[in-house]
Design a protein around this motif. Structure first.
Motif, PDB file in Angstrom:
ATOM      1  N   ASN A 232       0.992  -1.225   0.229  1.00  0.00           N
ATOM      2  CA  ASN A 232       0.319  -0.075  -0.089  1.00  0.00           C
ATOM      3  C   ASN A 232       0.587   1.495   0.088  1.00  0.00           C
ATOM      4  OD1 ASN A 232      -2.120  -1.279   0.149  1.00  0.00           O
ATOM      5  ND2 ASN A 232      -2.188  -2.096   2.249  1.00  0.00           N
ATOM      6  N   ASN A 233       2.383   1.176   0.041  1.00  0.00           N
ATOM      7  CA  ASN A 233       2.830   2.529   0.234  1.00  0.00           C
ATOM      8  C   ASN A 233       2.415   3.055  -0.558  1.00  0.00           C
ATOM      9  OD1 ASN A 233       3.897   2.918   2.951  1.00  0.00           O
ATOM     10  ND2 ASN A 233       5.551   2.289   2.862  1.00  0.00           N
ATOM     11  N   GLU A 234       3.235   4.469  -0.752  1.00  0.00           N
ATOM     12  CA  GLU A 234       2.930   4.914  -1.839  1.00  0.00           C
ATOM     13  C   GLU A 234       4.826   5.505  -2.441  1.00  0.00           C
ATOM     14  OE1 GLU A 234       2.436   7.471   1.153  1.00  0.00           O
ATOM     15  OE2 GLU A 234       0.870   6.056   1.048  1.00  0.00           O
ATOM     16  N   GLY A 235       4.971   5.606  -3.578  1.00  0.00           N
ATOM     17  CA  GLY A 235       6.505   5.812  -3.984  1.00  0.00           C
ATOM     18  C   GLY A 235       7.209   3.870  -4.880  1.00  0.00           C
ATOM     19  N   LEU A 236       7.669   3.067  -4.785  1.00  0.00           N
ATOM     20  CA  LEU A 236       8.175   2.234  -5.098  1.00  0.00           C
ATOM     21  C   LEU A 236       7.606   1.431  -4.918  1.00  0.00           C
ATOM     22  CD1 LEU A 236      10.021   1.390  -8.111  1.00  0.00           C
ATOM     23  CD2 LEU A 236      11.972   1.469  -6.783  1.00  0.00           C
ATOM     24  N   GLY A 237       7.458   0.543  -5.803  1.00  0.00           N
ATOM     25  CA  GLY A 237       6.434  -0.998  -4.935  1.00  0.00           C
ATOM     26  C   GLY A 237       8.316  -1.771  -5.061  1.00  0.00           C
ATOM     27  N   ALA A 238       8.359  -2.504  -6.496  1.00  0.00           N
ATOM     28  CA  ALA A 238       9.349  -3.751  -6.801  1.00  0.00           C
ATOM     29  C   ALA A 238      10.294  -3.013  -7.798  1.00  0.00           C
ATOM     30  CB  ALA A 238       8.825  -4.970  -6.946  1.00  0.00           C
ATOM     31  N   SER A 239      11.245  -3.346  -7.975  1.00  0.00           N
ATOM     32  CA  SER A 239      12.375  -2.664  -8.856  1.00  0.00           C
ATOM     33  C   SER A 239      13.114  -4.165  -9.309  1.00  0.00           C
ATOM     34  CB  SER A 239      13.331  -2.211  -8.077  1.00  0.00           C
ATOM     35  OG  SER A 239      14.581  -1.957  -9.221  1.00  0.00           O
ATOM     36  N   PHE A 240      12.472  -4.331 -10.024  1.00  0.00           N
ATOM     37  CA  PHE A 240      12.487  -5.812 -11.176  1.00  0.00           C
ATOM     38  C   PHE A 240      13.989  -5.372 -12.302  1.00  0.00           C
ATOM     39  CE2 PHE A 240       8.269  -6.131 -10.208  1.00  0.00           C
ATOM     40  CZ  PHE A 240       8.534  -7.595  -9.425  1.00  0.00           C
TER      41      PHE A 240
ATOM     42  N   ARG B 281       3.065   0.053  -9.285  1.00  0.00           N
ATOM     43  CA  ARG B 281       4.289   0.609  -8.462  1.00  0.00           C
ATOM     44  C   ARG B 281       5.493  -0.304  -9.085  1.00  0.00           C
ATOM     45  NH1 ARG B 281       2.541  -0.405  -3.559  1.00  0.00           N
ATOM     46  NH2 ARG B 281       4.302   0.711  -3.185  1.00  0.00           N
ATOM     47  N   SER B 282       5.839  -0.518  -9.822  1.00  0.00           N
ATOM     48  CA  SER B 282       7.046  -1.393 -10.249  1.00  0.00           C
ATOM     49  C   SER B 282       7.359  -0.892 -10.929  1.00  0.00           C
ATOM     50  CB  SER B 282       6.664  -2.660  -9.865  1.00  0.00           C
ATOM     51  OG  SER B 282       6.145  -3.511  -8.708  1.00  0.00           O
ATOM     52  N   PHE B 283       8.739  -0.886 -11.466  1.00  0.00           N
ATOM     53  CA  PHE B 283       9.985  -0.586 -12.521  1.00  0.00           C
ATOM     54  C   PHE B 283      10.376  -1.662 -13.058  1.00  0.00           C
ATOM     55  CE2 PHE B 283      11.387   3.693 -11.604  1.00  0.00           C
ATOM     56  CZ  PHE B 283      10.026   4.249 -11.729  1.00  0.00           C
ATOM     57  N   PHE B 284      10.241  -1.853 -13.857  1.00  0.00           N
ATOM     58  CA  PHE B 284      10.878  -3.319 -15.110  1.00  0.00           C
ATOM     59  C   PHE B 284      11.673  -2.192 -15.883  1.00  0.00           C
ATOM     60  CE2 PHE B 284       6.631  -4.219 -13.931  1.00  0.00           C
ATOM     61  CZ  PHE B 284       6.900  -6.244 -13.389  1.00  0.00           C
TER      62      PHE B 284
END
Length: 370
Positions: free
Chosen positions: A25-33, A164-167
């Motif tokens: 639920n946090n704002e900002g970045l979730g996971a970085s793949f 929330r996630s970056f690839f």
């Protein structure tokens, strides 16, 4: 005793729930793949029987998280992927997929699939015996994707992936250095395939690979183009160039591929609803750093800090018997192929906050909040 162990169990359960809640639920970045090659490998090759390894000293000498012991990163400190994740608020570095601890809650903040020697094409990096090409890296992400469904539930997991996630994908250099330009393996390919046909092949493979990630709910993509590979210490040493020269052919091939990559990302931005493909212009960014190295506080942009052989210590990779420069922060290149942490910091800063000259259509802070 029973009460205290019950209390401990309750505290642990509440911590677990808050941990999951925060991650989901946090704002900002979730996971970085992180996908790619040795520029962003965080240790996957440690677990492969391969000739391409960086888990030997003095690699990692400035990596604070390990106390300066080698982790399998091909640099003296953090990779660009590490720095970007840190700056965007990820509490931990993305864990290497092949590492024993890459399971359960450890994966919530990201997983690194990158592999030294890996490329877009499956034949790339054969010289190293083993490496993970991008097709295999995406197969592995498919496993992670199912684990997220189990950890967060399908609906929350999908949301977490999409919003929330970056690839991030840093790949392509090996397709030239350790495939097309490698005389031993590719003489057949080079006779039968022109550079533009080889680049066509790469783009066609990459289109399918990116589309596959999209089908697995990836939406925020950062794609690095191929850097000025004719300017790395290895190329300059074997071609016996002077300090301010670069090898023409590898750079021409990189530029040819980069032009096609730009078109591909424009096409995918138009055709894949909800996706944002951001192009990291690594070529111009690194070339600017090499050209104006003195303005950035470096004393050399051609000599490897750690390596052996030839004018620029560019032939033998960094290892225990290598000569190492006294001040790592003054070298753009850590070894014959890879930038130093000092160079990675400058590159990462431009990707995070830079203008569209180096990162377009938006920078990574804007993409996080997009």
């Amino acid at each position: 005793m029973a009460i205290s162990s019950y209390t401990v169990a309750l505290v642990v359960l509440l911590f677990d729930l808050s941990y999951f809640g925060k991650a989901a639920n946090n704002e900002g970045l979730g996971a970085s793949f992180i996908f790619g090659d040795s520029l962003v490998d965080a240790g996957n090759n440690n677990y492969l029987p391969t000739l391409s390894k960086a888990n030997i000293s003095p690699n990692g000498i400035d990596f604070k998280a390990s106390g300066g012991t080698p982790t399998g990163r091909y640099t003296n400190g953090r990779t660009i992927g590490d720095i970007v994740g840190e700056e965007l608020g990820a509490p931990n570095y993305a864990v290497p997929f092949l590492a024993p601890n890459a399971s359960g809650k450890a994966i919530l903040y990201g997983v690194n699939y990158a592999s030294g020697g890996g490329g877009i094409m499956n034949a790339t990096g054969r010289i190293f015996v083993n490496r993970l090409g991008l097709d295999i890296q995406i197969d592995y992400f498919n496993i992670t994707r199912k684990q997220f469904d189990q950890l967060l539930g399908p609906s929350k997991a999908r949301d977490y992936m999409m919003k929330r996630s970056f690839f991030s994908i840093t790949i392509g250099a090996n397709d030239f250095l350790n495939n097309y330009l490698l005389p031993v393996l590719s003489i057949g390919a080079r006779i039968s395939e022109s550079p533009s046909a080889f680049v066509d092949d790469m783009i066609s493979h990459f289109r399918n690979q990116l589309t596959r990630l999209y089908q697995l709910d990836a939406r925020k993509f950062i794609i690095g183009n191929v850097g000025p590979i004719g300017c790395i210490p290895y190329q300059k040493t074997i071609n016996q160039l002077s300090e301010d020269e670069c090898v023409d052919l590898p750079n021409k091939l990189a530029l040819q591929y980069n032009a096609r990559l730009k078109d591909l990302l424009t096409e995918l931005n138009e055709n894949l609803p909800g996706a944002t493909f951001v192009l990291a212009n690594v070529y111009d960014l690194v070339l600017e750093l090499i050209t104006n190295y003195k303005q950035h506080g470096f004393t050399t942009a051609s000599k490897a800090c750690c390596g052996n052989g030839g004018q620029f210590a560019g032939i033998i990779p960094c290892g225990p018997t290598s000569t190492m420069c006294a001040d790592r922060s003054t070298h753009v290149f850590w070894d014959p192929y890879h930038p130093s942490e000092a160079a990675n910091l400058i590159i990462a800063k431009q990707l995070l906050d830079g203008s569209t000259k180096y990162i377009s259509p938006m920078n990574l802070r804007q993409l996080r909040d997009h």
